[in-house]
Design an enzyme around this catalytic site. Structure first.
Site, PDB file in Angstrom:
ATOM      1  N   TYR A 195       9.133  14.800   2.045  1.00 28.57           N
ATOM      2  CA  TYR A 195      10.147  13.868   0.957  1.00 28.57           C
ATOM      3  C   TYR A 195       9.058  14.117  -0.220  1.00 28.57           C
ATOM      4  CZ  TYR A 195       7.020  10.982   4.247  1.00 28.57           C
ATOM      5  OH  TYR A 195       6.129  10.372   4.566  1.00 28.57           O
TER       6      TYR A 195
ATOM      7  N   GLU B 168      -0.480  17.631   7.375  1.00 27.11           N
ATOM      8  CA  GLU B 168      -0.313  17.023   8.158  1.00 27.11           C
ATOM      9  C   GLU B 168      -0.528  17.446   9.942  1.00 27.11           C
ATOM     10  OE1 GLU B 168       1.126  13.706   7.833  1.00 27.11           O
ATOM     11  OE2 GLU B 168       1.475  13.546   6.057  1.00 27.11           O
TER      12      GLU B 168
ATOM     13  N   ASN C 212      -2.373   6.734  -1.946  1.00 29.06           N
ATOM     14  CA  ASN C 212      -2.085   8.194  -1.566  1.00 29.06           C
ATOM     15  C   ASN C 212      -0.865   8.069  -2.646  1.00 29.06           C
ATOM     16  OD1 ASN C 212      -2.115  11.323  -1.882  1.00 29.06           O
ATOM     17  ND2 ASN C 212      -0.345  11.807  -0.370  1.00 29.06           N
ATOM     18  N   ARG C 213      -0.881   6.702  -3.584  1.00 34.74           N
ATOM     19  CA  ARG C 213       0.131   6.698  -4.900  1.00 34.74           C
ATOM     20  C   ARG C 213      -0.001   6.404  -5.483  1.00 34.74           C
ATOM     21  NH1 ARG C 213       2.162   7.869  -0.381  1.00 34.74           N
ATOM     22  NH2 ARG C 213       4.514   8.219   0.541  1.00 34.74           N
TER      23      ARG C 213
ATOM     24  N   HIS D 155      -4.445  14.955   6.904  1.00 32.00           N
ATOM     25  CA  HIS D 155      -3.691  13.386   6.834  1.00 32.00           C
ATOM     26  C   HIS D 155      -2.948  14.160   8.396  1.00 32.00           C
ATOM     27  CE1 HIS D 155      -3.204  11.507   3.201  1.00 32.00           C
ATOM     28  NE2 HIS D 155      -3.803  12.561   2.638  1.00 32.00           N
ATOM     29  N   ALA D 156      -1.742  12.888   9.220  1.00 29.05           N
ATOM     30  CA  ALA D 156      -1.629  12.606  10.488  1.00 29.05           C
ATOM     31  C   ALA D 156      -0.758  12.328  10.222  1.00 29.05           C
ATOM     32  CB  ALA D 156      -2.610  12.887  11.516  1.00 29.05           C
ATOM     33  N   TYR D 157       0.886  12.024  11.015  1.00 29.91           N
ATOM     34  CA  TYR D 157       0.647  13.234  11.910  1.00 29.91           C
ATOM     35  C   TYR D 157       2.537  14.293  11.286  1.00 29.91           C
ATOM     36  CZ  TYR D 157       4.361   9.565  13.761  1.00 29.91           C
ATOM     37  OH  TYR D 157       5.207   9.054  13.860  1.00 29.91           O
TER      38      TYR D 157
ATOM     39  N   HIS E 130      -5.475   7.376   4.872  1.00 30.64           N
ATOM     40  CA  HIS E 130      -4.933   6.985   5.462  1.00 30.64           C
ATOM     41  C   HIS E 130      -5.276   5.747   6.802  1.00 30.64           C
ATOM     42  CE1 HIS E 130      -1.345   7.847   3.553  1.00 30.64           C
ATOM     43  NE2 HIS E 130      -1.318   7.278   3.154  1.00 30.64           N
ATOM     44  N   ALA E 131      -5.448   5.006   6.717  1.00 38.67           N
ATOM     45  CA  ALA E 131      -6.581   4.383   8.352  1.00 38.67           C
ATOM     46  C   ALA E 131      -6.668   4.540   8.898  1.00 38.67           C
ATOM     47  CB  ALA E 131      -6.798   2.962   7.725  1.00 38.67           C
ATOM     48  N   ARG E 132      -4.865   4.714   9.804  1.00 41.10           N
ATOM     49  CA  ARG E 132      -4.242   4.641  11.426  1.00 41.10           C
ATOM     50  C   ARG E 132      -4.815   6.282  11.110  1.00 41.10           C
ATOM     51  NH1 ARG E 132       1.438   2.787  10.342  1.00 41.10           N
ATOM     52  NH2 ARG E 132       2.595   4.446   8.638  1.00 41.10           N
ATOM     53  N   GLU E 133      -5.292   7.327  10.083  1.00 37.30           N
ATOM     54  CA  GLU E 133      -4.866   8.920  10.737  1.00 37.30           C
ATOM     55  C   GLU E 133      -6.041   8.794  11.528  1.00 37.30           C
ATOM     56  OE1 GLU E 133      -1.584   8.443   7.574  1.00 37.30           O
ATOM     57  OE2 GLU E 133      -2.846  10.211   7.396  1.00 37.30           O
TER      58      GLU E 133
ATOM     59  N   ARG F  35      -2.751   1.349   7.409  1.00 40.84           N
ATOM     60  CA  ARG F  35      -2.493   2.735   6.367  1.00 40.84           C
ATOM     61  C   ARG F  35      -3.044   2.550   5.031  1.00 40.84           C
ATOM     62  NH1 ARG F  35       1.014   6.489   4.991  1.00 40.84           N
ATOM     63  NH2 ARG F  35       1.164   6.535   3.125  1.00 40.84           N
TER      64      ARG F  35
END
Lengths: 99, 308
Positions: free
Chosen positions: B248, B270, B143-144, B196-198, B68-71, B126
């Site tokens: 989740y 995470e 990631n989906r 990943h984060a966060y 995910h780009a923003r992480e 993301r």
């Protein structure tokens, strides 16, 4: 400014829906706004007592404040000016580069 | 050069890729670099292989960052891991043993197009940057998009959503390329780790259902050991457990796909924090975050050398 200062005045709210009614009200409120959900990744995953972190455009922050107060949903602002935090995160380097 | 490379700041894609070439050139005994394919926008998907050159059938560990780009803390950790592994080889007995007996495949930036976009245009992007022929929205949640219970609960079929599963499984060239590599080497790859984060969590399968994996006790104790090792650095607590109940439910995730394809230990970290800075974790926290995560990853890898 980084990103042409596009995040000036944007805020990140941390919202905690306390019950199912809050969850329904919050999904409805966010459904009418263009928001960037940080946690969870989609509105369908919002559930009670789990925090919701949401990035809100500066034009929508006042509206969200009043709607959350009106619905008595527990919340606080955890980033009050997103642009400032972005500049802080890597800003010093870009200013150094500019120098 | 490598000596001046600052591991305690965030780096652009270009800087990371030139750093990879540098590591590959300066450590020929421990490092190999290759590409597993091209991104949607045609950028190479580089991977570093770390490990002492010895017998060809060594067990291996896969670590990817930047799905995910923003992480941004993810790619920072992958660089940190490579730096630590190389600099402590022959000085740290645990790392020496790991690099002698295992290979590590490290992919510092999985979603290269999205990561670059998060540096140049939208800091909170993301997804990937693939185009959708029906909608103006771009990108798929990498990631989906894996071929495991694809586009079921916890994923969206709407192209504008952040958890969009894509037009079909492995539609994203980045996902397809990594899945192909992992399938090809699955007999040797004993652990899959995705950074990943966060949220400060260590997650393992299943994500897509509330069920217990067959080797639960081994995976659970590996996770317990990992978060204990992490905690030993600075006292930071990570929750751990199956992704479906700890975070989740989500379908089409990489850890479920890796696990279902025969990799017995599949984890998603995470990283920090739990929401004070969120995706904007300051550069001053890169060091402690990576130091503690390093301990956790070493604990997982060391566990592979023992019988469970």
């Amino acid at each position: 400014y980084l990103y042409n200062n596009r995040y000036a005045g944007d805020q990140v709210f941390r919202i905690t829906p306390g019950n199912d009614e809050d969850v329904r009200a919050l999904k409805k409120i966010l459904g009418h706004m263009k928001v960037d959900l940080w946690q969870p990744n989609s509105a369908s995953l919002i559930h009670q007592n789990a925090t919701v972190d949401v990035h809100v455009n500066r034009n929508d922050t006042q509206g969200l404040h009043s709607r959350l107060k009106q619905e008595r949903i527990d919340y606080r602002v955890f980033i009050s000016n997103l642009q400032k935090e972005i500049e802080k995160q890597t800003g010093y380097r870009s200013s150094r580069k500019r120098r | 050069s490598e000596a001046q490379y600052d591991y305690e700041v965030y780096h652009s894609l270009e800087e990371i890729q030139s750093w990879m070439f540098e590591m590959n050139q300066t450590h020929p005994d421990l490092v190999d670099m290759f590409s597993v394919g091209k991104s949607y926008e045609g950028r190479p998907l580089y991977v570093l292989q770390l490990g002492k050159r010895s017998r060809p059938q060594k067990k291996a560990v896969w670590i990817d960052c930047g799905v995910h780009a923003r992480e941004w803390i993810g790619p920072a950790f992958c660089q940190w891991f490579v730096k630590e592994a190389i600099s402590s080889y022959q000085y740290d007995s645990v790392m020496t043993r790991l690099l002698d007996q295992l290979n590590f495949y490290v992919m510092p930036v999985f979603n290269v197009d999205g990561y670059r976009f998060s540096w140049t245009t939208d800091r909170f992007w993301r997804k990937t940057r693939s185009k959708n022929h029906k909608f103006h929205c771009r990108g798929v949640d990498a990631n989906r998009n894996w071929k495991v219970k694809w586009c079921d609960e916890g994923a969206s079929s709407h192209p504008c959503d952040d958890t969009y599963c894509g037009p079909y499984p492995e539609s994203e060239p980045e996902v397809k390329a990594v899945a192909k590599f992992l399938r090809k080497h699955k007999k040797r790859i004993k652990a899959y780790i995705s950074i990943h984060a966060y949220a400060q969590m260590l997650l393992y399968p299943y994500s897509y259902k509330y069920a217990t994996i067959p080797n639960f006790s081994c995976v659970e104790s590996a996770a317990q050991n990992a978060v204990t090792a992490l905690y030993s650095a600075y006292g930071v607590r990570y929750r751990f457990g199956p992704a479906s109940t700890t975070l989740y439910v989500s379908s089409g995730s990489s850890i479920d796909w890796a696990y279902r394809n025969g990799i017995p230990y599949a984890f998603a970290f995470e990283l920090r924090d739990t929401g004070y800075f969120g995706f904007l974790l300051p550069e001053s926290l890169i060091n402690p975050t990576c130091t503690e995560t390093m301990r956790a990853v070493k604990a997982i890898a060391s566990g592979l050398l023992k019988k469970c």
